[in-house]
Write an enzyme that holds these catalytic residues in place. Sequence first.
Site, PDB file in Angstrom:
ATOM      1  N   CYS A 270     -51.550 -71.380 -48.665  1.00 22.94           N
ATOM      2  CA  CYS A 270     -51.278 -71.404 -47.229  1.00 22.94           C
ATOM      3  C   CYS A 270     -51.638 -70.080 -46.565  1.00 22.94           C
ATOM      4  CB  CYS A 270     -49.809 -71.693 -46.997  1.00 22.94           C
ATOM      5  SG  CYS A 270     -49.247 -73.057 -47.968  1.00 22.94           S
TER       6      CYS A 270
HETATM    7  N1  SAJ Z   1     -45.888 -61.888 -49.769  1.00 18.84           N
HETATM    8  C1  SAJ Z   1     -45.944 -60.496 -49.740  1.00 18.84           C
HETATM    9  N2  SAJ Z   1     -45.042 -59.822 -48.976  1.00 18.84           N
HETATM   10  C2  SAJ Z   1     -44.090 -60.480 -48.236  1.00 18.84           C
HETATM   11  C3  SAJ Z   1     -44.046 -61.904 -48.279  1.00 18.84           C
HETATM   12  C4  SAJ Z   1     -44.950 -62.586 -49.052  1.00 18.84           C
HETATM   13  O1  SAJ Z   1     -46.785 -59.888 -50.388  1.00 18.84           O
HETATM   14  O2  SAJ Z   1     -43.286 -59.813 -47.575  1.00 18.84           O
HETATM   15  C5  SAJ Z   1     -46.874 -62.621 -50.559  1.00 18.84           C
HETATM   16  C6  SAJ Z   1     -46.239 -63.457 -51.648  1.00 18.84           C
HETATM   17  O3  SAJ Z   1     -46.122 -62.704 -52.841  1.00 18.84           O
HETATM   18  C7  SAJ Z   1     -47.237 -64.611 -51.800  1.00 18.84           C
HETATM   19  C8  SAJ Z   1     -47.831 -64.752 -50.422  1.00 18.84           C
HETATM   20  O4  SAJ Z   1     -47.534 -63.538 -49.710  1.00 18.84           O
HETATM   21  O5  SAJ Z   1     -48.256 -64.265 -52.715  1.00 18.84           O
HETATM   22  C9  SAJ Z   1     -47.280 -65.957 -49.664  1.00 18.84           C
HETATM   23  O6  SAJ Z   1     -45.890 -65.803 -49.651  1.00 18.84           O
HETATM   24  P1  SAJ Z   1     -44.943 -66.910 -48.957  1.00 18.84           P
HETATM   25  O7  SAJ Z   1     -43.525 -66.500 -49.174  1.00 18.84           O
HETATM   26  O8  SAJ Z   1     -45.360 -67.196 -47.577  1.00 18.84           O
HETATM   27  O9  SAJ Z   1     -45.191 -68.123 -49.931  1.00 18.84           O
HETATM   28  P2  SAJ Z   1     -45.766 -69.617 -49.710  1.00 18.84           P
HETATM   29  O10 SAJ Z   1     -47.168 -69.540 -49.280  1.00 18.84           O
HETATM   30  O11 SAJ Z   1     -45.468 -70.452 -50.888  1.00 18.84           O
HETATM   31  O12 SAJ Z   1     -44.816 -70.324 -48.674  1.00 18.84           O
HETATM   32  C10 SAJ Z   1     -45.210 -70.441 -47.482  1.00 18.84           C
HETATM   33  C11 SAJ Z   1     -43.950 -70.508 -46.616  1.00 18.84           C
HETATM   34  N3  SAJ Z   1     -43.109 -69.362 -46.954  1.00 18.84           N
HETATM   35  C12 SAJ Z   1     -42.065 -68.988 -46.253  1.00 18.84           C
HETATM   36  O13 SAJ Z   1     -41.784 -69.514 -45.195  1.00 18.84           O
HETATM   37  C13 SAJ Z   1     -41.235 -67.888 -46.821  1.00 18.84           C
HETATM   38  C14 SAJ Z   1     -44.509 -70.539 -45.282  1.00 18.84           C
HETATM   39  O14 SAJ Z   1     -45.242 -69.400 -45.026  1.00 18.84           O
HETATM   40  C15 SAJ Z   1     -45.271 -71.818 -45.122  1.00 18.84           C
HETATM   41  O15 SAJ Z   1     -44.388 -72.649 -44.409  1.00 18.84           O
HETATM   42  C16 SAJ Z   1     -45.613 -72.533 -46.396  1.00 18.84           C
HETATM   43  O16 SAJ Z   1     -45.998 -71.652 -47.361  1.00 18.84           O
HETATM   44  C17 SAJ Z   1     -46.738 -73.525 -46.183  1.00 18.84           C
HETATM   45  O17 SAJ Z   1     -46.832 -74.403 -47.036  1.00 18.84           O
HETATM   46  O18 SAJ Z   1     -47.473 -73.401 -45.204  1.00 18.84           O
END
Ligand code: SAJ
Length: 448
Positions: A270
């Site tokens: 995503c």
């Molecule tokens: N990450 C960082 N720093 C942060 C937060 C995340 O480096 O502060 C990295 C994570 O390690 C990961 C990536 O970013 O590799 C994505 O992180 P994420 O928590 O957004 O994980 P996803 O992609 O599984 O989940 C997201 C949803 N997450 C949250 O709402 C917390 C959201 O962004 C979307 O609703 C969802 O995917 C989707 O399916 O679209």
Amino acid sequence: MKLEEKLLAKQARVGIIGMGYVGLPLAVAFAQEGYEVTGVDLSTEKVGMLNEGRSYISDVEDRDICNVLLSGRFVATTDFSAIQQFDALCICVPTPLSKQQEPNLTYIESVVAQLSVYLKKDTLVVLESTTYPGTTDERIAAVLAEEGLLAGSDYYLCYSPERVDPGNQTYSIRNTPKVVGGTTPTCLKLGEILYSSICERVVPVSTTKAAEMSKLLENTFRSVNIAFINEVALMCDTLGINVWEVIQAASTKPFGFMPFYPGPGIGGHCIPLDPMYLSWKAKGENFFSRFIELSQDLNRNMPRYIIQKVVEVLNVQRKSINGSRILLLGMAYKPNVNDLRESPSLEIYELLKEKGAVLTVNDPVCDSMSDKHGNKVEIERTVNEAELSKYDCIVFLTSHAVYNVHAIADSGAAILDTRNAFAGLKAPNVLRIGDELTLEQDRLLVAL
Ligand code: SAJ
């Protein structure tokens, strides 16, 4: 019985197309609510597993599937002609990027082609896949109109973005508000009725475009803020300031601040991809989003920064990457999920391999991995703490809950912590990204 009455009476037959991390939980939720649900997927393997009551999605238990199977409310099939039986169907297929970083809507297009053949009159169609604003209008409504199927009269059409957060134990489909946009007011009303049966709160918006854009805003917001904190980490590294301490201090502000955390890059299907859908669409209208392009650049270059830190950690020991034994802890893109897609750990693996490192890959949650050539890579599933001291550098990449950071630190090996997972441990052999390395060098040298 009219569609509205069928939906309200939960006598509508619901189809979910795409049995992935979005579609499968949705199918189970509708079946548990009493609807008769059919899960449609191209994969005979997935369909076979589901009809045997076996899950392949971390957030869905085998017993959840067994229960809805036994109740007769769920079945999976690869036969798209099942579409002609549905009163409502949700499209939950992937929307990846092409190699040129452009939207790849082939999965949606192939479903729409099936709809043009099998769609029954008065069916409610909802697109859930994350995509650019205008997709529902241009790639579903307009295409079916060419077949004489008019949204709002021959069938009903909505867009409702998925908000699944894999591994999130707090928020589920039921307690996560669901945004819905309809092609016509009647479409919207039917979409609201459908989702109100499984979501505590449904949020209607004026158009399908607004719903599509809201989802991209959510994810681009994350991508840009993650990129920003990654840049702040690089800055703190240069200034000799501990970024983790700074974030913790800033987080004490009770308003107007939201913490994000640096890391080795961003993974998942995503955050790395969705903002490119938005910038691609905007570029088509001669609007160039510098924020999105810059954040992609920053996030995608974090793996190279990690390599630079590994070089520094080895350099303190007067070693080179070439020939050094390096352990990578955590290949999944985020903690406690069995998912490697777009994981920065994979690029870090390739970059270190190119430089001659002798690599061991460890991940207690992911069960299989391939390198960029498609060759299988052995994954060590447990940490043999007694053997950790043999490594010249341990790179901690993903904070799986099962990792015992105390035991890992006690090994005495040089550890590069990319997640601040070892915070609070007085371990001179642990070096963090976004922190001053030189101060640690002496301590590391002494410790080793
Ligand atoms: N990450 C960082 N720093 C942060 C937060 C995340 O480096 O502060 C990295 C994570 O390690 C990961 C990536 O970013 O590799 C994505 O992180 P994420 O928590 O957004 O994980 P996803 O992609 O599984 O989940 C997201 C949803 N997450 C949250 O709402 C917390 C959201 O962004 C979307 O609703 C969802 O995917 C989707 O399916 O679209």
